[in-house]
Design a protein around this motif. Sequence first.
Motif, PDB file in Angstrom:
ATOM      1  N   ILE A 100      -1.827  14.930  11.779  1.00  0.00           N
ATOM      2  CA  ILE A 100      -1.811  16.287  12.343  1.00  0.00           C
ATOM      3  C   ILE A 100      -3.166  16.625  12.957  1.00  0.00           C
ATOM      4  O   ILE A 100      -3.247  17.155  14.064  1.00  0.00           O
ATOM      5  N   GLN A 101      -4.240  16.283  12.250  1.00  0.00           N
ATOM      6  CA  GLN A 101      -5.569  16.600  12.766  1.00  0.00           C
ATOM      7  C   GLN A 101      -5.829  15.862  14.082  1.00  0.00           C
ATOM      8  O   GLN A 101      -6.320  16.459  15.045  1.00  0.00           O
ATOM      9  N   VAL A 102      -5.489  14.594  14.136  1.00  0.00           N
ATOM     10  CA  VAL A 102      -5.681  13.825  15.370  1.00  0.00           C
ATOM     11  C   VAL A 102      -4.859  14.425  16.509  1.00  0.00           C
ATOM     12  O   VAL A 102      -5.350  14.575  17.634  1.00  0.00           O
ATOM     13  N   ALA A 103      -3.617  14.789  16.217  1.00  0.00           N
ATOM     14  CA  ALA A 103      -2.757  15.386  17.247  1.00  0.00           C
ATOM     15  C   ALA A 103      -3.330  16.702  17.751  1.00  0.00           C
ATOM     16  O   ALA A 103      -3.338  16.962  18.960  1.00  0.00           O
ATOM     17  N   MET A 104      -3.828  17.528  16.847  1.00  0.00           N
ATOM     18  CA  MET A 104      -4.386  18.823  17.251  1.00  0.00           C
ATOM     19  C   MET A 104      -5.655  18.645  18.065  1.00  0.00           C
ATOM     20  O   MET A 104      -5.891  19.361  19.034  1.00  0.00           O
ATOM     21  N   ASP A 107      -4.854  17.558  21.719  1.00  0.00           N
ATOM     22  CA  ASP A 107      -4.234  18.547  22.594  1.00  0.00           C
ATOM     23  C   ASP A 107      -5.298  19.555  23.036  1.00  0.00           C
ATOM     24  O   ASP A 107      -5.965  20.167  22.208  1.00  0.00           O
ATOM     25  N   ALA A 108      -5.455  19.726  24.351  1.00  0.00           N
ATOM     26  CA  ALA A 108      -6.518  20.587  24.886  1.00  0.00           C
ATOM     27  C   ALA A 108      -6.438  22.018  24.368  1.00  0.00           C
ATOM     28  O   ALA A 108      -7.453  22.597  23.980  1.00  0.00           O
ATOM     29  N   ALA A 109      -5.247  22.609  24.341  1.00  0.00           N
ATOM     30  CA  ALA A 109      -5.102  24.002  23.890  1.00  0.00           C
ATOM     31  C   ALA A 109      -5.419  24.120  22.400  1.00  0.00           C
ATOM     32  O   ALA A 109      -6.131  25.040  21.980  1.00  0.00           O
ATOM     33  N   CYS A 110      -4.923  23.190  21.614  1.00  0.00           N
ATOM     34  CA  CYS A 110      -5.197  23.216  20.173  1.00  0.00           C
ATOM     35  C   CYS A 110      -6.662  22.917  19.888  1.00  0.00           C
ATOM     36  O   CYS A 110      -7.252  23.511  18.993  1.00  0.00           O
ATOM     37  N   ASN A 115     -11.874  24.184  17.503  1.00  0.00           N
ATOM     38  CA  ASN A 115     -13.322  24.417  17.617  1.00  0.00           C
ATOM     39  C   ASN A 115     -13.705  25.836  17.234  1.00  0.00           C
ATOM     40  O   ASN A 115     -14.721  26.059  16.579  1.00  0.00           O
ATOM     41  N   GLN A 116     -12.895  26.800  17.622  1.00  0.00           N
ATOM     42  CA  GLN A 116     -13.173  28.186  17.246  1.00  0.00           C
ATOM     43  C   GLN A 116     -13.002  28.381  15.740  1.00  0.00           C
ATOM     44  O   GLN A 116     -13.784  29.093  15.109  1.00  0.00           O
ATOM     45  N   ALA A 117     -11.996  27.740  15.160  1.00  0.00           N
ATOM     46  CA  ALA A 117     -11.791  27.826  13.710  1.00  0.00           C
ATOM     47  C   ALA A 117     -12.967  27.213  12.963  1.00  0.00           C
ATOM     48  O   ALA A 117     -13.448  27.774  11.969  1.00  0.00           O
ATOM     49  N   ILE A 118     -13.446  26.073  13.438  1.00  0.00           N
ATOM     50  CA  ILE A 118     -14.594  25.429  12.799  1.00  0.00           C
ATOM     51  C   ILE A 118     -15.801  26.356  12.834  1.00  0.00           C
ATOM     52  O   ILE A 118     -16.479  26.534  11.819  1.00  0.00           O
TER      53      ILE A 118
END
Length: 125
Positions: A100-104, A107-110, A115-118
């Motif tokens: 899931i982390q790799v997929a997110m 994906d450019a939008a995710c 990055n904002q969550a981090i």
Amino acid sequence: MASAIGSVNQLVKVIQSQLAQRGAAAPAGKRGELAQQARTQRYAPENLSALIELRVRQIARDDPQRGRKVFRVFLEAVLLSHFGEHLVNDPRFFQMVDDIQVAMESDAACRELVNQAIAQLLAEV
């Protein structure tokens, strides 16, 4: 700073939406079984926040992978909250988190939300 909080909440909603869609696709019997397990073994919201904060604080500030690790802590917590904490003992759970982390991140939008969550998670500790 409010926009960063909004991005974390938005990311949680995206993850929860995806989980709900996948749960709806499961066979009816399996859905009921999974729902029952999750209901009986979920982290309480206050415990979830405390767990995330504790685990984020344990990541070395000079770790070059700190951002990714912080997001992984967050992602694991959200998934355990949704599916039930009993999965913490299942090695397949951690493979799922990796996928899931790799997929997110791919994906450019995710990736922007990640990055904002981090940034928000790091600002809180």
